[in-house]
Design a protein around this motif. Sequence first.
Motif, PDB file in Angstrom:
ATOM      1  N   ALA A   1      -0.066  -1.147  -8.511  1.00 38.03           N
ATOM      2  CA  ALA A   1      -0.406  -2.396  -9.181  1.00 38.03           C
ATOM      3  C   ALA A   1       0.010  -3.608  -8.353  1.00 38.03           C
ATOM      4  CB  ALA A   1       0.243  -2.441 -10.559  1.00 38.03           C
ATOM      5  N   ALA A   2       1.230  -3.583  -7.820  1.00 34.35           N
ATOM      6  CA  ALA A   2       1.742  -4.737  -7.072  1.00 34.35           C
ATOM      7  C   ALA A   2       0.982  -4.947  -5.768  1.00 34.35           C
ATOM      8  CB  ALA A   2       3.222  -4.554  -6.791  1.00 34.35           C
ATOM      9  N   GLU A   3       0.686  -3.866  -5.059  1.00 36.51           N
ATOM     10  CA  GLU A   3       0.069  -3.987  -3.740  1.00 36.51           C
ATOM     11  C   GLU A   3      -1.412  -4.328  -3.802  1.00 36.51           C
ATOM     12  OE1 GLU A   3       1.558  -3.865  -0.736  1.00 36.51           O
ATOM     13  OE2 GLU A   3       3.523  -3.651  -1.696  1.00 36.51           O
ATOM     14  N   THR A   4      -2.057  -4.062  -4.926  1.00 34.47           N
ATOM     15  CA  THR A   4      -3.493  -4.328  -5.026  1.00 34.47           C
ATOM     16  C   THR A   4      -3.808  -5.547  -5.883  1.00 34.47           C
ATOM     17  OG1 THR A   4      -3.749  -2.861  -6.949  1.00 34.47           O
ATOM     18  CG2 THR A   4      -4.034  -1.877  -4.757  1.00 34.47           C
ATOM     19  N   ALA A   5      -2.794  -6.142  -6.495  1.00 34.61           N
ATOM     20  CA  ALA A   5      -3.022  -7.214  -7.472  1.00 34.61           C
ATOM     21  C   ALA A   5      -3.766  -8.405  -6.887  1.00 34.61           C
ATOM     22  CB  ALA A   5      -1.696  -7.669  -8.067  1.00 34.61           C
ATOM     23  N   THR A   6      -3.539  -8.701  -5.621  1.00 38.38           N
ATOM     24  CA  THR A   6      -4.162  -9.893  -5.027  1.00 38.38           C
ATOM     25  C   THR A   6      -5.408  -9.564  -4.206  1.00 38.38           C
ATOM     26  OG1 THR A   6      -2.709  -9.760  -3.089  1.00 38.38           O
ATOM     27  CG2 THR A   6      -1.947 -11.098  -4.949  1.00 38.38           C
ATOM     28  N   LEU A   7      -5.804  -8.303  -4.155  1.00 34.24           N
ATOM     29  CA  LEU A   7      -7.008  -7.932  -3.408  1.00 34.24           C
ATOM     30  C   LEU A   7      -8.257  -8.285  -4.218  1.00 34.24           C
ATOM     31  CD1 LEU A   7      -6.047  -4.387  -2.038  1.00 34.24           C
ATOM     32  CD2 LEU A   7      -6.115  -6.541  -0.763  1.00 34.24           C
ATOM     33  N   PRO A   8      -9.285  -8.812  -3.578  1.00 32.81           N
ATOM     34  CA  PRO A   8     -10.526  -9.053  -4.313  1.00 32.81           C
ATOM     35  C   PRO A   8     -11.167  -7.725  -4.697  1.00 32.81           C
ATOM     36  CG  PRO A   8     -10.845  -9.427  -1.961  1.00 32.81           C
ATOM     37  CD  PRO A   8      -9.381  -9.209  -2.157  1.00 32.81           C
ATOM     38  N   PRO A   9     -11.580  -7.550  -5.938  1.00 37.46           N
ATOM     39  CA  PRO A   9     -12.166  -6.275  -6.361  1.00 37.46           C
ATOM     40  C   PRO A   9     -13.404  -5.910  -5.549  1.00 37.46           C
ATOM     41  CG  PRO A   9     -11.608  -7.621  -8.261  1.00 37.46           C
ATOM     42  CD  PRO A   9     -11.474  -8.509  -7.053  1.00 37.46           C
ATOM     43  N   GLY A  10     -13.532  -4.631  -5.301  1.00 39.32           N
ATOM     44  CA  GLY A  10     -14.681  -4.105  -4.588  1.00 39.32           C
ATOM     45  C   GLY A  10     -14.845  -2.647  -4.958  1.00 39.32           C
ATOM     46  N   ARG A  11     -15.090  -1.823  -3.965  1.00 44.65           N
ATOM     47  CA  ARG A  11     -15.253  -0.389  -4.188  1.00 44.65           C
ATOM     48  C   ARG A  11     -13.958   0.322  -3.787  1.00 44.65           C
ATOM     49  NH1 ARG A  11     -20.051   2.536  -4.194  1.00 44.65           N
ATOM     50  NH2 ARG A  11     -21.150   0.783  -3.221  1.00 44.65           N
ATOM     51  N   ALA A  12     -13.412   1.158  -4.681  1.00 44.63           N
ATOM     52  CA  ALA A  12     -12.156   1.856  -4.419  1.00 44.63           C
ATOM     53  C   ALA A  12     -12.310   3.349  -4.651  1.00 44.63           C
ATOM     54  CB  ALA A  12     -11.047   1.317  -5.322  1.00 44.63           C
ATOM     55  N   VAL A  13     -11.524   4.125  -3.905  1.00 44.52           N
ATOM     56  CA  VAL A  13     -11.424   5.561  -4.158  1.00 44.52           C
ATOM     57  C   VAL A  13      -9.961   5.890  -4.398  1.00 44.52           C
ATOM     58  CG1 VAL A  13     -11.290   6.125  -1.670  1.00 44.52           C
ATOM     59  CG2 VAL A  13     -11.929   7.899  -3.333  1.00 44.52           C
ATOM     60  N   ASP A  14      -9.706   6.656  -5.450  1.00 43.64           N
ATOM     61  CA  ASP A  14      -8.373   7.131  -5.795  1.00 43.64           C
ATOM     62  C   ASP A  14      -8.377   8.635  -5.588  1.00 43.64           C
ATOM     63  OD1 ASP A  14      -5.883   7.659  -6.849  1.00 43.64           O
ATOM     64  OD2 ASP A  14      -6.376   7.075  -8.904  1.00 43.64           O
ATOM     65  N   LEU A  15      -7.788   9.078  -4.477  1.00 41.37           N
ATOM     66  CA  LEU A  15      -7.751  10.505  -4.153  1.00 41.37           C
ATOM     67  C   LEU A  15      -6.557  11.161  -4.824  1.00 41.37           C
ATOM     68  CD1 LEU A  15      -8.714  10.873  -0.371  1.00 41.37           C
ATOM     69  CD2 LEU A  15      -9.943  11.753  -2.356  1.00 41.37           C
ATOM     70  N   ALA A  16      -6.778  12.350  -5.404  1.00 46.92           N
ATOM     71  CA  ALA A  16      -5.763  13.028  -6.205  1.00 46.92           C
ATOM     72  C   ALA A  16      -5.405  12.155  -7.404  1.00 46.92           C
ATOM     73  CB  ALA A  16      -4.537  13.387  -5.379  1.00 46.92           C
ATOM     74  N   ALA A  17      -6.425  11.761  -8.144  1.00 50.86           N
ATOM     75  CA  ALA A  17      -6.290  10.779  -9.220  1.00 50.86           C
ATOM     76  C   ALA A  17      -5.621  11.328 -10.467  1.00 50.86           C
ATOM     77  CB  ALA A  17      -7.678  10.237  -9.591  1.00 50.86           C
ATOM     78  N   GLY A  18      -5.552  12.656 -10.620  1.00 52.79           N
ATOM     79  CA  GLY A  18      -4.930  13.237 -11.801  1.00 52.79           C
ATOM     80  C   GLY A  18      -5.649  12.829 -13.072  1.00 52.79           C
ATOM     81  N   GLU A  19      -4.895  12.254 -14.016  1.00 54.67           N
ATOM     82  CA  GLU A  19      -5.465  11.802 -15.291  1.00 54.67           C
ATOM     83  C   GLU A  19      -6.039  10.386 -15.192  1.00 54.67           C
ATOM     84  OE1 GLU A  19      -2.426  14.016 -18.363  1.00 54.67           O
ATOM     85  OE2 GLU A  19      -1.641  12.558 -16.917  1.00 54.67           O
ATOM     86  N   GLY A  20      -5.995   9.825 -13.989  1.00 48.79           N
ATOM     87  CA  GLY A  20      -6.737   8.594 -13.730  1.00 48.79           C
ATOM     88  C   GLY A  20      -6.043   7.290 -14.040  1.00 48.79           C
ATOM     89  N   ARG A  21      -4.715   7.295 -14.180  1.00 47.21           N
ATOM     90  CA  ARG A  21      -4.060   6.052 -14.604  1.00 47.21           C
ATOM     91  C   ARG A  21      -4.284   4.908 -13.611  1.00 47.21           C
ATOM     92  NH1 ARG A  21       2.332   5.989 -13.469  1.00 47.21           N
ATOM     93  NH2 ARG A  21       2.423   7.154 -11.523  1.00 47.21           N
ATOM     94  N   ASN A  22      -4.214   5.197 -12.302  1.00 50.52           N
ATOM     95  CA  ASN A  22      -4.433   4.133 -11.319  1.00 50.52           C
ATOM     96  C   ASN A  22      -5.904   3.752 -11.224  1.00 50.52           C
ATOM     97  OD1 ASN A  22      -1.659   3.931 -10.468  1.00 50.52           O
ATOM     98  ND2 ASN A  22      -1.937   5.846  -9.350  1.00 50.52           N
ATOM     99  N   ALA A  23      -6.769   4.743 -11.298  1.00 50.61           N
ATOM    100  CA  ALA A  23      -8.210   4.474 -11.232  1.00 50.61           C
ATOM    101  C   ALA A  23      -8.651   3.606 -12.397  1.00 50.61           C
ATOM    102  CB  ALA A  23      -8.984   5.794 -11.224  1.00 50.61           C
ATOM    103  N   ILE A  24      -8.172   3.920 -13.590  1.00 48.79           N
ATOM    104  CA  ILE A  24      -8.552   3.158 -14.779  1.00 48.79           C
ATOM    105  C   ILE A  24      -8.039   1.727 -14.676  1.00 48.79           C
ATOM    106  CG2 ILE A  24      -8.233   2.961 -17.274  1.00 48.79           C
ATOM    107  CD1 ILE A  24      -8.098   6.091 -17.285  1.00 48.79           C
TER     108      ILE A  24
END
Length: 205
Positions: free
Chosen positions: A26-49
């Motif tokens: 959350a902290a490291e991506t908070a200031t990035l402009p949204p675009g296309r992301a991939v979450d590898l080994a996403a599990g139940e998806g908490r970061n992806a969501i």
Amino acid sequence: MDARAWDDRYAATELVWSVTPNQFVAAETATLPPGRAVDLAAGEGRNAIWLAQQGWSVTAVDFSAVGLEKGRRLAGDADVTWVCADATTWVPDAEVGASYDLAVLAYLQLPSAQRREAVRRAWEALRPGGTFLLVAHDTTNLAEGTGGPQDPAVLMSAADVLGDLAGEPYEVLHADRVARVVPDGHGEQDRTAWDCLVRLVRRAG
């Protein structure tokens, strides 16, 4: 653990992980402009969501179909595409290719050779200028921290991760260990866990 073992683990409880994102993701991506992301080994998806809620279009990849189904239910109409695949062998759809703006690997626990494969899969999905973000249990956590895997073979340092990408063109924004406070929960003093955090920007080769 293989995919079947993770399926069993995810099926045995309502949620293995929290519904909130990892604090460093959350902290490291908070200031990035949204675009296309991939979450590898996403599990139940908490970061992806969470990323999707911030405006990202996210591909969540995991080899546990049960974990992904739980994530799909939690996500509702969030912009997440759920892909059942192994992080060490996944490749983007041909239509997408190496066009991701962000690749996240959070707490993937693999021996070094397999870890390198997953790291490079994430890296190869990025466009030039894209951000690579890895958070994992640091090697030093075994002796100096609390919790986490007790098998040193699946722990890592920032230097290990940079070594996985030897020869690749990148700018280092962060490559070190970071402290994560673990609440005791029993009225005792909070404890410290040590995580490895690597954030890179892919440069044109």
